[in-house]
Design a protein around this motif. Structure first.
Motif, PDB file in Angstrom:
ATOM      1  N   LYS A  48       0.870  -1.183   0.000  1.00 47.74           N
ATOM      2  CA  LYS A  48       0.000   0.000   0.000  1.00 47.74           C
ATOM      3  C   LYS A  48       0.902   1.227   0.000  1.00 47.74           C
ATOM      4  N   ASP A  49       0.759   2.058  -1.044  1.00 45.64           N
ATOM      5  CA  ASP A  49       1.610   3.247  -1.186  1.00 45.64           C
ATOM      6  C   ASP A  49       3.093   2.874  -1.193  1.00 45.64           C
ATOM      7  N   GLY A  50       3.376   1.740  -1.820  1.00 46.55           N
ATOM      8  CA  GLY A  50       4.763   1.325  -1.938  1.00 46.55           C
ATOM      9  C   GLY A  50       5.319   0.644  -0.707  1.00 46.55           C
ATOM     10  N   GLU A  51       4.552   0.566   0.373  1.00 44.09           N
ATOM     11  CA  GLU A  51       5.024  -0.066   1.598  1.00 44.09           C
ATOM     12  C   GLU A  51       4.330  -1.410   1.783  1.00 44.09           C
ATOM     13  N   PRO A  52       5.114  -2.493   1.886  1.00 47.10           N
ATOM     14  CA  PRO A  52       4.490  -3.804   2.073  1.00 47.10           C
ATOM     15  C   PRO A  52       4.000  -3.974   3.505  1.00 47.10           C
ATOM     16  N   GLY A  53       2.986  -4.782   3.662  1.00 49.35           N
ATOM     17  CA  GLY A  53       2.516  -5.071   5.011  1.00 49.35           C
ATOM     18  C   GLY A  53       1.067  -5.506   5.009  1.00 49.35           C
ATOM     19  N   LEU A  54       0.706  -6.304   5.993  1.00 50.92           N
ATOM     20  CA  LEU A  54      -0.656  -6.781   6.147  1.00 50.92           C
ATOM     21  C   LEU A  54      -1.270  -6.139   7.380  1.00 50.92           C
ATOM     22  N   SER A  55      -2.477  -5.640   7.211  1.00 47.08           N
ATOM     23  CA  SER A  55      -3.220  -5.193   8.375  1.00 47.08           C
ATOM     24  C   SER A  55      -3.683  -6.417   9.154  1.00 47.08           C
ATOM     25  N   GLU A  56      -4.180  -6.207  10.359  1.00 46.90           N
ATOM     26  CA  GLU A  56      -4.654  -7.332  11.156  1.00 46.90           C
ATOM     27  C   GLU A  56      -5.810  -8.042  10.463  1.00 46.90           C
ATOM     28  N   ASN A  57      -6.687  -7.281   9.824  1.00 49.34           N
ATOM     29  CA  ASN A  57      -7.808  -7.885   9.096  1.00 49.34           C
ATOM     30  C   ASN A  57      -7.309  -8.719   7.920  1.00 49.34           C
ATOM     31  N   GLU A  58      -6.279  -8.208   7.231  1.00 48.49           N
ATOM     32  CA  GLU A  58      -5.728  -8.953   6.100  1.00 48.49           C
ATOM     33  C   GLU A  58      -5.035 -10.235   6.574  1.00 48.49           C
ATOM     34  N   ARG A  59      -4.321 -10.156   7.685  1.00 45.01           N
ATOM     35  CA  ARG A  59      -3.673 -11.350   8.230  1.00 45.01           C
ATOM     36  C   ARG A  59      -4.719 -12.413   8.566  1.00 45.01           C
ATOM     37  N   GLN A  60      -5.797 -11.993   9.165  1.00 44.32           N
ATOM     38  CA  GLN A  60      -6.854 -12.943   9.523  1.00 44.32           C
ATOM     39  C   GLN A  60      -7.496 -13.539   8.270  1.00 44.32           C
ATOM     40  N   ALA A  61      -7.677 -12.699   7.238  1.00 47.92           N
ATOM     41  CA  ALA A  61      -8.272 -13.188   5.998  1.00 47.92           C
ATOM     42  C   ALA A  61      -7.357 -14.215   5.332  1.00 47.92           C
ATOM     43  N   VAL A  62      -6.053 -13.947   5.297  1.00 45.73           N
ATOM     44  CA  VAL A  62      -5.106 -14.881   4.703  1.00 45.73           C
ATOM     45  C   VAL A  62      -5.045 -16.164   5.529  1.00 45.73           C
ATOM     46  N   ALA A  63      -5.046 -16.030   6.853  1.00 41.34           N
ATOM     47  CA  ALA A  63      -5.008 -17.205   7.724  1.00 41.34           C
ATOM     48  C   ALA A  63      -6.235 -18.083   7.499  1.00 41.34           C
ATOM     49  N   ARG A  64      -7.398 -17.441   7.338  1.00 41.38           N
ATOM     50  CA  ARG A  64      -8.620 -18.216   7.081  1.00 41.38           C
ATOM     51  C   ARG A  64      -8.548 -18.907   5.721  1.00 41.38           C
ATOM     52  N   ALA A  65      -8.051 -18.183   4.713  1.00 39.07           N
ATOM     53  CA  ALA A  65      -7.922 -18.774   3.375  1.00 39.07           C
ATOM     54  C   ALA A  65      -6.956 -19.955   3.398  1.00 39.07           C
ATOM     55  N   LEU A  66      -5.855 -19.808   4.134  1.00 35.19           N
ATOM     56  CA  LEU A  66      -4.891 -20.896   4.237  1.00 35.19           C
ATOM     57  C   LEU A  66      -5.507 -22.110   4.925  1.00 35.19           C
ATOM     58  N   SER A  67      -6.277 -21.870   5.969  1.00 34.74           N
ATOM     59  CA  SER A  67      -6.947 -22.974   6.673  1.00 34.74           C
ATOM     60  C   SER A  67      -7.905 -23.713   5.748  1.00 34.74           C
ATOM     61  N   ARG A  68      -8.622 -22.954   4.896  1.00 37.45           N
ATOM     62  CA  ARG A  68      -9.545 -23.587   3.947  1.00 37.45           C
ATOM     63  C   ARG A  68      -8.778 -24.439   2.938  1.00 37.45           C
ATOM     64  N   LEU A  69      -7.646 -23.913   2.445  1.00 40.71           N
ATOM     65  CA  LEU A  69      -6.857 -24.647   1.461  1.00 40.71           C
ATOM     66  C   LEU A  69      -6.295 -25.935   2.058  1.00 40.71           C
ATOM     67  N   ILE A  70      -5.946 -25.890   3.335  1.00 33.31           N
ATOM     68  CA  ILE A  70      -5.428 -27.085   3.996  1.00 33.31           C
ATOM     69  C   ILE A  70      -6.550 -28.083   4.256  1.00 33.31           C
ATOM     70  N   SER A  71      -7.690 -27.584   4.719  1.00 34.90           N
ATOM     71  CA  SER A  71      -8.791 -28.486   5.075  1.00 34.90           C
ATOM     72  C   SER A  71      -9.401 -29.167   3.855  1.00 34.90           C
ATOM     73  N   ASP A  72      -9.386 -28.489   2.686  1.00 38.71           N
ATOM     74  CA  ASP A  72      -9.971 -29.126   1.496  1.00 38.71           C
ATOM     75  C   ASP A  72      -8.943 -29.909   0.678  1.00 38.71           C
ATOM     76  N   GLY A  73      -7.706 -29.993   1.184  1.00 40.60           N
ATOM     77  CA  GLY A  73      -6.698 -30.809   0.529  1.00 40.60           C
ATOM     78  C   GLY A  73      -5.926 -30.118  -0.574  1.00 40.60           C
ATOM     79  N   THR A  74      -6.177 -28.820  -0.803  1.00 41.07           N
ATOM     80  CA  THR A  74      -5.435 -28.097  -1.848  1.00 41.07           C
ATOM     81  C   THR A  74      -3.968 -27.955  -1.483  1.00 41.07           C
TER      82      THR A  74
END
Length: 211
Positions: A48-74
């Protein structure tokens, strides 16, 4: 314009796609959940504006997506011992190339087809027998109470004139690997020969102990 379009498309990629791209970009590192969230390759998708980083909401969203990918075998999540760890001490990597006597294997198969009794003669059966024998050998040959060797992969190789099966292992000293090859692999029926290779430097899995 195309580069700009590709970049814009990358920014619109779903969390799942960003995770997959990050895993590919981080090779040869093998990541766990936390190290993925902290990896530079994942963070760059959230600049964002050339600075990398995840907000807390983004971290939670990625963590949830990762959990889904693991649980469905992807994405697979496994327990993988780090060979360089002080508690494991299996830092060396080796490979055993196995040549199969295809002629004798074919003869046994022709005989088996007449009765269909027992396991079907095949290279898959040879690999299974090697793995079964390996479990017994490891239990009976502990090195000072510690594992002498740990199998990390066993594959049937097509398209090679030199060997048919490739076995990868972690070990503490070359003697363990050479004795394992002699006492386990070479005695399996239809194994015509072996070639043991000591890996000086492994740039991919499973040698990911260095941070």
């Amino acid at each position: 314009m195309k580069d700009s379009d590709d970049t814009a498309s990358a920014r619109r990629a779903s969390a799942s796609e960003r995770i997959l791209r990050a895993l590919a970009a981080e090779f040869p590192r093998l990541l766990d959940r936390q190290s993925l969230l902290d990896s530079p390759s994942l963070l760059k998708w959230f600049e964002k504006d050339g600075e990398p980083g995840l907000s807390e909401n983004e971290r939670q969203a990625v963590a949830r997506a990762l959990s889904r990918l693991i649980s469905d075998g992807t994405i697979g999540e496994v327990l993988w011992p780090r060979g360089h760890s002080e508690k494991i001490q299996l830092p060396e990597q080796g490979m055993i190339a196995v040549s199969v006597d295809l002629g004798s294997l074919r003869e046994e198969r022709l005989s088996w087809e007449g009765t269909r009794e027992g396991a079907e003669p095949s290279q898959e059966r040879i690999v299974t027998e090697i793995i079964d024998r390996s479990r017994i050998w490891i239990e009976e040959n502990l090195d000072g109470g510690k594992l002498p060797l740990l199998l990390t992969n066993a594959s049937i190789i097509h398209g090679s004139n030199a060997f048919d099966i490739l076995i990868s292992a972690s070990y503490r000293n070359p003697y363990n690997l050479l004795r394992y090859t002699r006492e386990v692999v070479q005695v399996v029926n239809h194994v015509a020969g072996t070639h043991t290779m000591l890996v000086a430097q492994n740039y991919g899995f499973p040698n990911f102990g260095a941070k």
